[in-house]
Design a protein around this motif. Structure first.
Motif, PDB file in Angstrom:
ATOM      1  N   SER A 725     -15.425 -26.222   3.163  1.00 33.50           N
ATOM      2  CA  SER A 725     -16.816 -26.665   3.077  1.00 33.50           C
ATOM      3  C   SER A 725     -17.447 -26.565   4.453  1.00 33.50           C
ATOM      4  CB  SER A 725     -16.898 -28.103   2.565  1.00 33.50           C
ATOM      5  OG  SER A 725     -16.316 -28.984   3.497  1.00 33.50           O
ATOM      6  N   PHE A 726     -18.726 -26.267   4.494  1.00 34.33           N
ATOM      7  CA  PHE A 726     -19.408 -26.181   5.786  1.00 34.33           C
ATOM      8  C   PHE A 726     -19.423 -27.535   6.492  1.00 34.33           C
ATOM      9  CE2 PHE A 726     -20.932 -22.327   3.806  1.00 34.33           C
ATOM     10  CZ  PHE A 726     -21.000 -21.432   4.871  1.00 34.33           C
ATOM     11  N   SER A 727     -19.338 -28.610   5.709  1.00 34.63           N
ATOM     12  CA  SER A 727     -19.333 -29.939   6.318  1.00 34.63           C
ATOM     13  C   SER A 727     -18.054 -30.209   7.102  1.00 34.63           C
ATOM     14  CB  SER A 727     -19.529 -31.010   5.249  1.00 34.63           C
ATOM     15  OG  SER A 727     -18.466 -30.991   4.327  1.00 34.63           O
ATOM     16  N   SER A 728     -17.034 -29.351   6.908  1.00 34.20           N
ATOM     17  CA  SER A 728     -15.808 -29.535   7.686  1.00 34.20           C
ATOM     18  C   SER A 728     -15.917 -28.910   9.072  1.00 34.20           C
ATOM     19  CB  SER A 728     -14.609 -28.933   6.937  1.00 34.20           C
ATOM     20  OG  SER A 728     -14.759 -27.537   6.803  1.00 34.20           O
ATOM     21  N   LEU A 729     -17.010 -28.208   9.337  1.00 36.79           N
ATOM     22  CA  LEU A 729     -17.214 -27.641  10.670  1.00 36.79           C
ATOM     23  C   LEU A 729     -17.656 -28.727  11.642  1.00 36.79           C
ATOM     24  CD1 LEU A 729     -19.147 -24.387   9.689  1.00 36.79           C
ATOM     25  CD2 LEU A 729     -16.748 -24.556  10.358  1.00 36.79           C
ATOM     26  N   GLY A 761     -10.939 -29.034  10.088  1.00 37.39           N
ATOM     27  CA  GLY A 761     -11.358 -29.786   8.905  1.00 37.39           C
ATOM     28  C   GLY A 761     -11.607 -31.230   9.257  1.00 37.39           C
ATOM     29  N   THR A 762     -12.403 -31.467  10.270  1.00 37.95           N
ATOM     30  CA  THR A 762     -12.613 -32.832  10.738  1.00 37.95           C
ATOM     31  C   THR A 762     -12.813 -33.811   9.601  1.00 37.95           C
ATOM     32  OG1 THR A 762     -14.019 -34.227  12.088  1.00 37.95           O
ATOM     33  CG2 THR A 762     -15.063 -32.358  11.052  1.00 37.95           C
ATOM     34  N   LEU A 763     -12.165 -34.943   9.697  1.00 38.14           N
ATOM     35  CA  LEU A 763     -12.111 -35.890   8.585  1.00 38.14           C
ATOM     36  C   LEU A 763     -13.333 -36.789   8.524  1.00 38.14           C
ATOM     37  CD1 LEU A 763      -8.411 -36.793   9.263  1.00 38.14           C
ATOM     38  CD2 LEU A 763      -9.243 -35.547   7.287  1.00 38.14           C
ATOM     39  N   LYS A 764     -14.183 -36.707   9.510  1.00 35.66           N
ATOM     40  CA  LYS A 764     -15.274 -37.678   9.549  1.00 35.66           C
ATOM     41  C   LYS A 764     -16.295 -37.450   8.440  1.00 35.66           C
ATOM     42  CE  LYS A 764     -18.406 -35.326  12.783  1.00 35.66           C
ATOM     43  NZ  LYS A 764     -19.096 -35.475  14.055  1.00 35.66           N
ATOM     44  N   LYS A 765     -16.229 -36.308   7.755  1.00 32.87           N
ATOM     45  CA  LYS A 765     -17.192 -36.033   6.707  1.00 32.87           C
ATOM     46  C   LYS A 765     -16.727 -36.512   5.334  1.00 32.87           C
ATOM     47  CE  LYS A 765     -19.779 -33.756   9.588  1.00 32.87           C
ATOM     48  NZ  LYS A 765     -21.031 -34.318  10.069  1.00 32.87           N
ATOM     49  N   GLY A 815      -2.062 -48.407  -2.617  1.00 38.15           N
ATOM     50  CA  GLY A 815      -2.910 -49.290  -1.836  1.00 38.15           C
ATOM     51  C   GLY A 815      -3.259 -48.777  -0.466  1.00 38.15           C
ATOM     52  N   ASP A 816      -2.581 -47.733  -0.009  1.00 35.99           N
ATOM     53  CA  ASP A 816      -2.882 -47.186   1.306  1.00 35.99           C
ATOM     54  C   ASP A 816      -4.246 -46.484   1.285  1.00 35.99           C
ATOM     55  OD1 ASP A 816      -0.460 -48.123   2.074  1.00 35.99           O
ATOM     56  OD2 ASP A 816       0.544 -46.166   2.130  1.00 35.99           O
ATOM     57  N   VAL A 817      -4.962 -46.577   2.404  1.00 41.03           N
ATOM     58  CA  VAL A 817      -6.289 -45.973   2.532  1.00 41.03           C
ATOM     59  C   VAL A 817      -6.193 -44.814   3.517  1.00 41.03           C
ATOM     60  CG1 VAL A 817      -8.712 -46.364   3.125  1.00 41.03           C
ATOM     61  CG2 VAL A 817      -7.361 -48.213   2.077  1.00 41.03           C
ATOM     62  N   PHE A 818      -6.772 -43.655   3.122  1.00 42.19           N
ATOM     63  CA  PHE A 818      -6.651 -42.479   3.982  1.00 42.19           C
ATOM     64  C   PHE A 818      -7.861 -41.570   3.764  1.00 42.19           C
ATOM     65  CE2 PHE A 818      -5.129 -41.183  -0.086  1.00 42.19           C
ATOM     66  CZ  PHE A 818      -5.298 -39.809  -0.195  1.00 42.19           C
ATOM     67  N   ARG A 819      -7.923 -40.535   4.614  1.00 46.12           N
ATOM     68  CA  ARG A 819      -8.892 -39.454   4.456  1.00 46.12           C
ATOM     69  C   ARG A 819      -8.133 -38.150   4.601  1.00 46.12           C
ATOM     70  NH1 ARG A 819     -13.611 -40.682   8.566  1.00 46.12           N
ATOM     71  NH2 ARG A 819     -15.019 -39.873   7.000  1.00 46.12           N
ATOM     72  N   TYR A 820      -8.709 -37.063   4.091  1.00 44.05           N
ATOM     73  CA  TYR A 820      -7.919 -35.836   4.051  1.00 44.05           C
ATOM     74  C   TYR A 820      -8.834 -34.609   4.070  1.00 44.05           C
ATOM     75  CZ  TYR A 820      -9.424 -35.527  -0.793  1.00 44.05           C
ATOM     76  OH  TYR A 820     -10.196 -35.442  -1.933  1.00 44.05           O
ATOM     77  N   THR A 821      -8.208 -33.474   4.370  1.00 44.68           N
ATOM     78  CA  THR A 821      -8.815 -32.166   4.112  1.00 44.68           C
ATOM     79  C   THR A 821      -7.834 -31.398   3.248  1.00 44.68           C
ATOM     80  OG1 THR A 821      -7.855 -31.239   6.127  1.00 44.68           O
ATOM     81  CG2 THR A 821     -10.098 -32.091   6.266  1.00 44.68           C
ATOM     82  N   LYS A 822      -8.346 -30.343   2.599  1.00 43.51           N
ATOM     83  CA  LYS A 822      -7.466 -29.570   1.728  1.00 43.51           C
ATOM     84  C   LYS A 822      -7.549 -28.092   2.072  1.00 43.51           C
ATOM     85  CE  LYS A 822     -11.011 -29.471  -1.905  1.00 43.51           C
ATOM     86  NZ  LYS A 822     -11.311 -29.816  -3.307  1.00 43.51           N
ATOM     87  N   ASP A 825      -5.967 -23.628  -1.710  1.00 50.78           N
ATOM     88  CA  ASP A 825      -5.327 -23.825  -3.005  1.00 50.78           C
ATOM     89  C   ASP A 825      -5.578 -25.213  -3.577  1.00 50.78           C
ATOM     90  OD1 ASP A 825      -4.250 -21.262  -3.042  1.00 50.78           O
ATOM     91  OD2 ASP A 825      -2.499 -21.880  -1.876  1.00 50.78           O
ATOM     92  N   GLY A 826      -6.432 -25.991  -2.898  1.00 50.63           N
ATOM     93  CA  GLY A 826      -6.755 -27.319  -3.407  1.00 50.63           C
ATOM     94  C   GLY A 826      -5.670 -28.345  -3.150  1.00 50.63           C
ATOM     95  N   GLU A 827      -4.832 -28.122  -2.128  1.00 52.01           N
ATOM     96  CA  GLU A 827      -3.780 -29.069  -1.777  1.00 52.01           C
ATOM     97  C   GLU A 827      -4.167 -29.822  -0.507  1.00 52.01           C
ATOM     98  OE1 GLU A 827      -0.016 -26.372  -3.322  1.00 52.01           O
ATOM     99  OE2 GLU A 827      -0.666 -26.259  -1.231  1.00 52.01           O
ATOM    100  N   ILE A 828      -3.613 -31.053  -0.373  1.00 53.57           N
ATOM    101  CA  ILE A 828      -3.868 -31.830   0.839  1.00 53.57           C
ATOM    102  C   ILE A 828      -3.229 -31.123   2.021  1.00 53.57           C
ATOM    103  CG2 ILE A 828      -3.411 -34.002   2.014  1.00 53.57           C
ATOM    104  CD1 ILE A 828      -3.481 -35.384  -0.699  1.00 53.57           C
ATOM    105  N   LYS A 829      -4.067 -30.859   3.036  1.00 53.16           N
ATOM    106  CA  LYS A 829      -3.587 -30.127   4.204  1.00 53.16           C
ATOM    107  C   LYS A 829      -3.365 -31.047   5.396  1.00 53.16           C
ATOM    108  CE  LYS A 829      -5.159 -26.514   7.385  1.00 53.16           C
ATOM    109  NZ  LYS A 829      -6.230 -25.539   7.671  1.00 53.16           N
ATOM    110  N   LYS A 830      -4.256 -32.044   5.549  1.00 49.61           N
ATOM    111  CA  LYS A 830      -4.162 -32.945   6.690  1.00 49.61           C
ATOM    112  C   LYS A 830      -4.741 -34.291   6.275  1.00 49.61           C
ATOM    113  CE  LYS A 830      -5.039 -31.400  10.811  1.00 49.61           C
ATOM    114  NZ  LYS A 830      -5.763 -30.920  12.039  1.00 49.61           N
ATOM    115  N   THR A 831      -4.184 -35.363   6.834  1.00 52.09           N
ATOM    116  CA  THR A 831      -4.694 -36.695   6.507  1.00 52.09           C
ATOM    117  C   THR A 831      -5.010 -37.470   7.773  1.00 52.09           C
ATOM    118  OG1 THR A 831      -2.506 -37.720   6.466  1.00 52.09           O
ATOM    119  CG2 THR A 831      -3.368 -36.848   4.369  1.00 52.09           C
ATOM    120  N   ASN A 832      -5.878 -38.456   7.580  1.00 56.11           N
ATOM    121  CA  ASN A 832      -6.128 -39.474   8.595  1.00 56.11           C
ATOM    122  C   ASN A 832      -5.709 -40.785   7.929  1.00 56.11           C
ATOM    123  OD1 ASN A 832      -9.158 -41.064   9.754  1.00 56.11           O
ATOM    124  ND2 ASN A 832      -7.130 -41.203  10.620  1.00 56.11           N
TER     125      ASN A 832
END
Length: 953
Positions: A725-729, A761-765, A815-822, A825-832
């Motif tokens: 997504s462009f928002s990951s820039l 894939g900055t997670l802030k978005k 219950g864990d809280v996280f953020r991610y990029t994919k 292939d639609g798989e989780i690539k990185k998490t915060n």
């Protein structure tokens, strides 16, 4: 000779010529009922009576013209015609057994009986829903006019013959042909009452035993009597014959009261009164001009027409227009929509061809000089303005007009010319709340405040001329805009244009451009000839959807939409040799994020930007072509060289029924694409721009990072390919991104971008996510994979983990809280990883409140101490704010609201511990023995977007 235009709708074109200012005057009381067409012979009567409030339709906007009229409806109409409605409503109601006190017509019935207009049917019953015979309807009307005693005279015949005879003599039955004993319909009664409004009234001063000996006066203006009618004498409504000289559209001064604009009428005659009887001799001579309020009439439709207008004074002694209809006996008009040939300004002769195959032109005669009035898009313009903006009247009529209406008096040359000249635009998006339309090129605010003109008005119509709203407008619709000159000049639509009529059409043609009939002007598309708009461009071979204006021009297109929009990246090339014949294959990474291998068909067409070239398998021309492709995807010894070739690997393609590639277009070669490359492109989230191109939902971002795949070898590893997504820039990336940008040459937005470097894939978005369960399974290749089911943005999502990136993915639990990029292939690539529910530990990393500023985001954790007035107070961990950190609710699209119940984290059904909440309204503050904590994402200063609530017991 001007070529034939393919008209989409002649009816709509004609309807546009003198269009109404619907935004200023829209109302039900116009006589425009859905079931009463202008072809109805009673249309005029119904329209006038509706405007005067004498007749009404039903709740569905229908008049039901052919329905039999009921006794209750009949007495109500007569009451209103006599101006007695207020008296009827103030009455005590009917005393009949079958008319309840709350019956809608109770007051009318009581009034009618008291005034001897109507009687009961016996046994103290009225029978309000019974049908009324035509002769009885006539009786009631004659009673209202005072003619009953005359009708009862023996020489006239009494009931019913005398009533019908007298009514006929006095014109009450004009335009009707109804058997007296037949049940009367609503439309024929409307005609009778319409006629009765201007019938002279009778005053009986002496009632003799025999009606023939009565003493009475017929107030017909003869023999020294006054002229008295229900319309003027009783209701103080004046019927005038007038020419509509200006409307709120054509004169800004007439629309200063936007809620109730005015019209300018040049009165040329009266009907049932004398000039000096109106308002203290205001009209002491003919050709007087008045400017009444337009009210709910459609006077805006009738600019230049001779009309019958019904006017009355309001409480402020100002004229109001109650009803208006065209005086068809006084006006001729003629509309021409194509094949304009010439106009002789000296002779006043306009010529056009009825058909392109004609050898002779048709001539229309007009007046000349000061006797001729010209209107451009609804506003009158002078000859000086015409010469300044268009050069001459001939050039305006022949070269600029889309359609022309000639109008004038019966049996004479036309003295008015109405020109319609459209501007076109194609809709991209509509922001209804802001009254703003974004076009594929530019945009348009329809808000008077934004335009700096509080009298600005606009009207929206569909293809059939029906009024619509901005909510009805869809993407790709064509705006066909009619706007006047400003200061004698055509201005941009976002300039100070005082009004617009906008016709919204969605006519399209799907097919291929087969032939250029006339260069840059006329083309054959799907077997039909079309003229293109002056700003459009077509090429032979273009295929797809072509958007057509209201007058049949090709304005824009998604030409070759199948070919030009399925952007793909060439990953590798291969071949299979059978009996010395090579079958070529391409592995493509598509805009859907999939890796697909395609076989090339025996015949391949390749478009190089100017024409198609054909390469065949059997003559080995394909072999030579794919040697260049093999070189294109080969490894390079330097990273710079690999990046330089990267942009040439974006293609679009077409396949046959066997899914073999039959056509290729290389975007870098300019095959209907605009292409640019740079190492400094920036992304702007607020304006949705990358580089200098606008983005939309169809814009694709390919990420193909060039890396050292082997010793002295640089290329792209297919595992690194992704659609992001462009928002990951990163908006703040130093130097910007190295990228290639592609857009189809008729689009104003970015089609695809190819970034040649890895993005983090900055997670802030992304919105917060909360784990429900973790499981194991298989991916598409049959390999083991971890899968997480989590709550995010109101949805429950299951997603696998990319094992190649496992070092960046922490193992998580319920219950864990996280953020991610994919990845692609639609798989989780990185998490915060933010919050560990089992240990109550919180770590927002760089997203803590301490590092927060208004241009960034923050994530906080703490106890909720209070919620009120959409403000949440949090005793945030690690945040030193006097009085506690106060977060204000900010509802935005895609927010995550969730609840984690710690007491269930150790149960056998742990997933029940996490629940998606419908909105922020479900967030609670601490009470009783419960303690509520939150992990909150702040999107603006002290405003939270996401909120995950943790219930501590």
């Amino acid at each position: 000779m001007k070529n034939l235009k393919k008209l989409v709708s002649v009816i709509v074109t004609v309807a546009m010529l003198i269009s109404s200012l619907a935004a200023l005057s829209v109302g039900a009381a116009t006589g425009q009922y859905g079931d009463v067409q202008e072809s109805n012979s009673y249309y005029k009567a119904i329209k006038v009576l509706s405007g005067l409030g004498i007749v009404e339709g039903d709740d569905e906007g229908n008049f039901n013209p052919t329905s039999n009229i009921k006794r209750s409806e009949m007495v109500a109409m007569v009451c209103r015609a006599m101006g007695q409605e207020d008296v009827a409503k103030a009455s005590g109601g009917s005393s009949f057994d079958d008319v309840a006190a709350d019956h809608w017509a109770a007051g009318y019935i009581a009034w009618g009986v008291a005034g001897d207009i109507i009687y009961g049917v016996g046994d103290n019953k009225f029978d309000p829903d019974a049908n009324v015979k035509f002769q009885d309807a006539v009786v009631m009307v004659l009673r209202a006019l005072g003619y009953e005693r005359i009708a009862q005279r023996s020489e006239n015949g009494g009931y019913p013959t005398g009533y019908l005879k007298v009514a006929s003599q006095r014109g009450v039955l004009a335009s009707t042909n109804f058997d007296g004993a037949t049940a009367a319909t609503r439309e024929v009664v409307a005609q009778v009452i319409y006629n009765a409004l201007t019938t002279p009234l009778v005053d009986v001063s002496y009632y003799a035993p025999n009606p023939k000996d009565d003493e009475y006066v017929v107030y017909d203006g003869k023999n020294g009597t006054d002229l008295r009618t229900l319309l003027t004498y009783t209701n103080e409504i004046y019927k005038v014959k007038a020419v509509v000289e200006n409307t709120a559209k054509t004169d800004e001064n007439l629309r200063k009261d936007v809620d109730n604009p005015k019209a300018e009428l040049d009165i040329i005659g009266t009907y049932d009164y004398y000039w000096d009887e109106i308002l203290d001799n205001q009209f002491s001579s003919k050709n007087s001009t008045i400017k009444p309020y337009a009210g709910e009439t459609e006077v805006g439709d009738y600019l230049g027409y001779t009309v019958e207008a019904y006017i009355a004074e309001n409480d402020n002694e100002e004229w109001e227009l109650l009803a208006v209809v065209v005086d068809s006996k006084s006006t001729d008009s003629e509309t021409v929509s194509a094949n304009f040939e010439a106009y002789d300004e000296q002779e006043g002769t306009f010529e056009y061809y009825e058909d392109l195959n004609d050898s002779k032109t048709v001539k229309i005669d007009t007046k000349t000089g000061d006797d001729l009035s010209v209107y451009y898009n609804g506003s009158k313009i002078s000859m000086k303005e015409i010469e300044k903006e268009f050069g001459s009247l001939e050039k305006l009529l022949v070269d600029e007009a889309n359609s022309i209406t000639f109008m004038g008096p019966k049996n004479d040359d036309y003295d008015k010319i109405f020109v319609t000249d459209y501007s076109y635009a194609q809709v991209d998006t509509v922001r209804v709340d802001e009254s703003f339309v974004k076009f594929t090129s530019g945009g348009l605010s329809l808000d008077p405040d934004d335009r700096g003109n509080d009298t600005f008005v606009y009207n929206l119509y569909d293809a059939d001329g029906n009024t619509i709203t901005l909510e009805d407008v869809q993407e790709d619709d064509i705006f066909n805009i009619v706007a006047p000159l400003v200061g004698g000049e055509r201005k941009p639509l976002d300039d100070n244009v005082p009004y617009m009529d906008i016709y919204v059409t969605n006519e399209t043609v799907t097919g291929t451009v087969d032939e250029e009939v006339e260069k840059d002007y006329k083309y054959m598309i799907a077997g039909e000839e079309y003229i293109i708009d002056r700003n459009a461009t077509l090429k032979v071979g273009d295929e797809g959807i072509f958007y057509i204006t209201i007058d049949g021009l090709v304005f824009d297109s998604d030409a070759a939409s199948v070919v030009n929009k399925n952007y793909s990246f060439i990953v590798t090339y291969g071949n299979d040799i059978v009996f010395s014949v090579k079958t070529h294959m391409l592995k493509l990474f598509t805009a859907d994020g999939a890796l697909e291998t395609y076989t090339v068909a025996p015949t391949l067409k390749v478009y190089d930007g100017d024409e198609f070239k054909t390469y065949k398998r059997n003559d080995k021309t394909q072999d030579a072509f794919f040697e260049t492709i093999e070189d294109l995807v080969a490894d390079e010894t330097t990273k710079e060289a690999a990046i330089a070739k990267l942009g040439e690997r974006i293609v679009t393609f077409r396949t046959n029924d066997s899914n073999e590639i039959t056509e290729l277009r290389f975007a870098k070669q300019g095959a209907n694409f605009n292409v640019a490359s740079s190492d400094s492109y920036k992304y702007n989230e607020d304006t949705q721009v990358f580089g200098s191109w606008d983005l939309n939902d169809d814009s694709k971002l390919f990420v193909a990072p060039v890396s050292d795949i082997a010793t002295n070898a640089y290329n792209v590893d297919e595992d690194d390919l992704e659609i992001a997504s462009f928002s990951s820039l990163d908006e703040d990336k130093n130097g910007g991104y190295s990228a290639f940008l592609y857009t189809f040459d008729r689009d104003e937005y970015l089609g695809a971008a190819l970034v040649s470097e890895e993005i983090d894939g900055t997670l802030k978005k992304s919105h917060l996510a909360v784990v429900k369960t973790r499981s194991t399974g298989l991916d598409a290749d049959g390999s083991d994979i971890d899968k997480y089911t989590f709550v995010q943005s109101g949805e429950t999502i299951t997603m696998g983990v990319d094992y190649d990136e496992m070092d960046a993915v922490k193992t998580m639990d319920t219950g864990d809280v996280f953020r991610y990029t994919k990845n692609g292939d639609g798989e989780i690539k990185k998490t915060n990883f933010i919050y560990d529910a089992s240990t109550r530990s919180f770590d927002a990393g760089d997203f803590t409140y301490a590092k927060y500023d208004e241009n960034d985001v923050a994530i906080v954790y703490g106890e909720v101490t209070d919620i009120r007035s959409n403000k949440m107070t949090v005793d945030a961990v690690g945040v030193d704010v006097e009085g506690g950190l106060k977060l204000t609710l900010n509802e935005t699209d895609g927010n995550t609201y969730a609840l984690v119940d710690e007491s269930r984290l150790t149960s056998t059904n742990k997933s029940a511990a996490v629940k998606a909440l419908g909105s922020s309204a479900n967030i609670k503050s601490s009470y009783g023995s419960n303690e509520y904590f939150v992990v909150a994402l702040i999107g603006e200063t002290t405003r939270y977007e996401d909120c995950v609530q943790i219930l501590h017991k």
